[in-house]
Enzyme design. Structure first.
Site, short mmCIF file in Angstrom:
data_model
loop_
_atom_site.label_atom_id
_atom_site.label_comp_id
_atom_site.label_asym_id
_atom_site.label_seq_id
_atom_site.Cartn_x
_atom_site.Cartn_y
_atom_site.Cartn_z
N ARG A 22 0.88 -1.18 0.00
CA ARG A 22 0.00 0.00 0.00
C ARG A 22 0.91 1.22 0.00
O ARG A 22 1.69 1.44 0.93
CB ARG A 22 -0.91 0.01 1.23
CG ARG A 22 -1.61 1.34 1.44
CD ARG A 22 -2.64 1.31 2.52
NE ARG A 22 -3.85 0.66 2.06
CZ ARG A 22 -5.08 0.94 2.51
NH1 ARG A 22 -5.26 1.86 3.43
NH2 ARG A 22 -6.13 0.29 2.05
N HIS B 86 -7.72 1.05 -6.33
CA HIS B 86 -7.92 0.24 -5.13
C HIS B 86 -8.65 -1.06 -5.54
O HIS B 86 -9.80 -1.29 -5.15
CB HIS B 86 -8.72 1.02 -4.08
CG HIS B 86 -8.59 0.50 -2.69
ND1 HIS B 86 -7.90 -0.66 -2.37
CD2 HIS B 86 -9.07 0.97 -1.51
CE1 HIS B 86 -7.96 -0.87 -1.07
NE2 HIS B 86 -8.66 0.11 -0.52
N GLN C 140 -10.35 -3.45 -2.91
CA GLN C 140 -11.60 -2.91 -2.39
C GLN C 140 -12.74 -3.17 -3.37
O GLN C 140 -13.82 -3.61 -2.99
CB GLN C 140 -11.45 -1.41 -2.15
CG GLN C 140 -12.73 -0.75 -1.66
CD GLN C 140 -13.16 -1.27 -0.29
OE1 GLN C 140 -12.36 -1.24 0.64
NE2 GLN C 140 -14.39 -1.75 -0.16
N ASP D 234 -17.23 7.94 -0.99
CA ASP D 234 -15.98 7.72 -0.25
C ASP D 234 -15.63 9.03 0.43
O ASP D 234 -16.20 10.09 0.12
CB ASP D 234 -14.87 7.28 -1.23
CG ASP D 234 -13.65 6.71 -0.52
OD1 ASP D 234 -13.66 6.60 0.73
OD2 ASP D 234 -12.67 6.38 -1.21
N CYS E 267 -16.45 2.32 1.07
CA CYS E 267 -15.34 1.42 1.37
C CYS E 267 -14.84 1.56 2.80
O CYS E 267 -14.14 0.68 3.30
CB CYS E 267 -14.20 1.63 0.39
SG CYS E 267 -13.36 3.22 0.56
N ARG F 253 -14.04 -7.84 2.07
CA ARG F 253 -12.59 -7.66 1.85
C ARG F 253 -11.87 -8.98 2.17
O ARG F 253 -10.95 -9.39 1.47
CB ARG F 253 -12.04 -6.54 2.75
CG ARG F 253 -12.49 -5.13 2.42
CD ARG F 253 -12.02 -4.67 1.06
NE ARG F 253 -10.57 -4.76 0.90
CZ ARG F 253 -9.70 -3.80 1.23
NH1 ARG F 253 -10.14 -2.67 1.75
NH2 ARG F 253 -8.40 -3.94 1.01
#
Ligand code: CP
Length: 300
Positions: free
Chosen positions: A100, A127, A130, A219, A258, A286
């Protein structure tokens, strides 16, 4: 490294395996109880995380494998060792790397120099882990055939939005992006999705774009690394997902985020805790989607 670099059959295979593992039919999905026994994953974090870190660790352990976490600032990466050298060394110790990082270039460099699978745990551009969980959640709530469905993103066109846009090309749903000028989704993501058959609709009228949607997604307005919080808040306030905006979606529409959520900013308590919300299923997925990713990366 993102959903434009994987074919639809492979993506479907990962999701199906994730669904099978979630149902507890691991033996059917993988033919083994602890399929990743003897395998080790290293997780590298240059940015904060709760879900990505814990879900990858739990996924690996539940599949019988081992995990090592490297915090970027506590490893030699934080003192200037290159990504290339780190990739070469880690490839001699472990079986896969998840990273990440803010910069997509760092992820690409890690993938270039590593001789083992490298998983994108988020960059500022994408992402995918996700959005694989989001796709699992959408398939659970709306059926596995998503063609003809409408997904509306309300907010800035960030990394998660970019991966959603690419997902539309794989699954045939209409992807609408409601965002202000200056905070649009990545042009490359939109152009790739359109070139691969996706219907992408962009605009600055959230009510019009949410009308008739099967799924509404948002988000946080200020992602890690964004500097201009006040300006972003001012631009994005009309894109808040609240009860009034959700009323324009289909009565059985689902709401996704998310997480982490900033309640009262991009979403109200009434929506995230309300009847449309599937955010806890989404967060759980996830774990299952990443099991699918790990099984594909480490077992093929
Ligand atoms: N959604 C997500 O990636 O959560 P974390 O930042 O907690 O990993």
């Amino acid at each position: 490294l993102d959903l434009d670099q994987i074919d639809t059959d492979t993506l479907l295979g990962i999701l199906e395996r994730g669904h099978a593992l979630k149902r507890g039919t691991a033996a059917v999905a993988l033919g083994l109880d602890k399929p990743l026994a003897g395998k080790t994953l290293v997780l590298i974090f240059e940015k904060n995380s709760t879900r990505t870190r814990v879900s990858f660790e739990v996924a690996m352990r539940q599949l019988g494998g081992d995990v090592i976490v490297l915090e970027g600032d506590k490893s030699q990466l934080g003192r200037g060792e290159t990504i290339a050298d780190t990739a070469r060394v880690l490839s001699r110790y472990v079986d896969a790397i998840m990273i990440r990082t803010n910069a997509p270039e760092k992820l690409a460099e890690m993938a270039h120099y590593a001789t083992i699978p490298v998983i994108n745990g988020l960059t500022d551009a994408a992402h995918p882990c996700q959005v694989m969980a989001d796709l699992m959640t959408l398939r659970e709530h709306k059926g596995t055939d998503l063609s003809g469905r409408v997904v509306t993103w309300s907010g800035d066109g960030n990394n998660v939005a970019n991966s959603w846009i690419k997902a539309a090309a794989h699954f045939g749903f209409e992807m609408r992006i409601a965002s202000p000028d200056g905070l649009r989704a990545d042009r490359g993501a939109v152009e790739w999705a359109q070139a691969n058959g996706a219907r992408i609709v962009e605009g600055s009228d959230p009510e019009a774009l949410v009308t008739g949607a099967d799924c509404v997604v948002t988000d946080t307005w200020v992602s890690m690394g964004d500097q201009d919080a006040t300006n972003r808040h001012n631009l994005l306030r009309p894109y808040q997902v609240n009860e009034s905006l959700m009323a324009h979606a289909k009565p059985d529409a689902v709401f996704m985020h998310c997480l982490p959520a900033h309640r009262g900013e991009e979403v109200t308590d009434g929506v995230i805790d309300g009847p449309h919300s599937v955010v806890w299923d989404e967060a759980e997925n996830r774990l299952h989607a990443q099991k699918g990713v790990l099984a594909w990366s480490l077992l093929g």
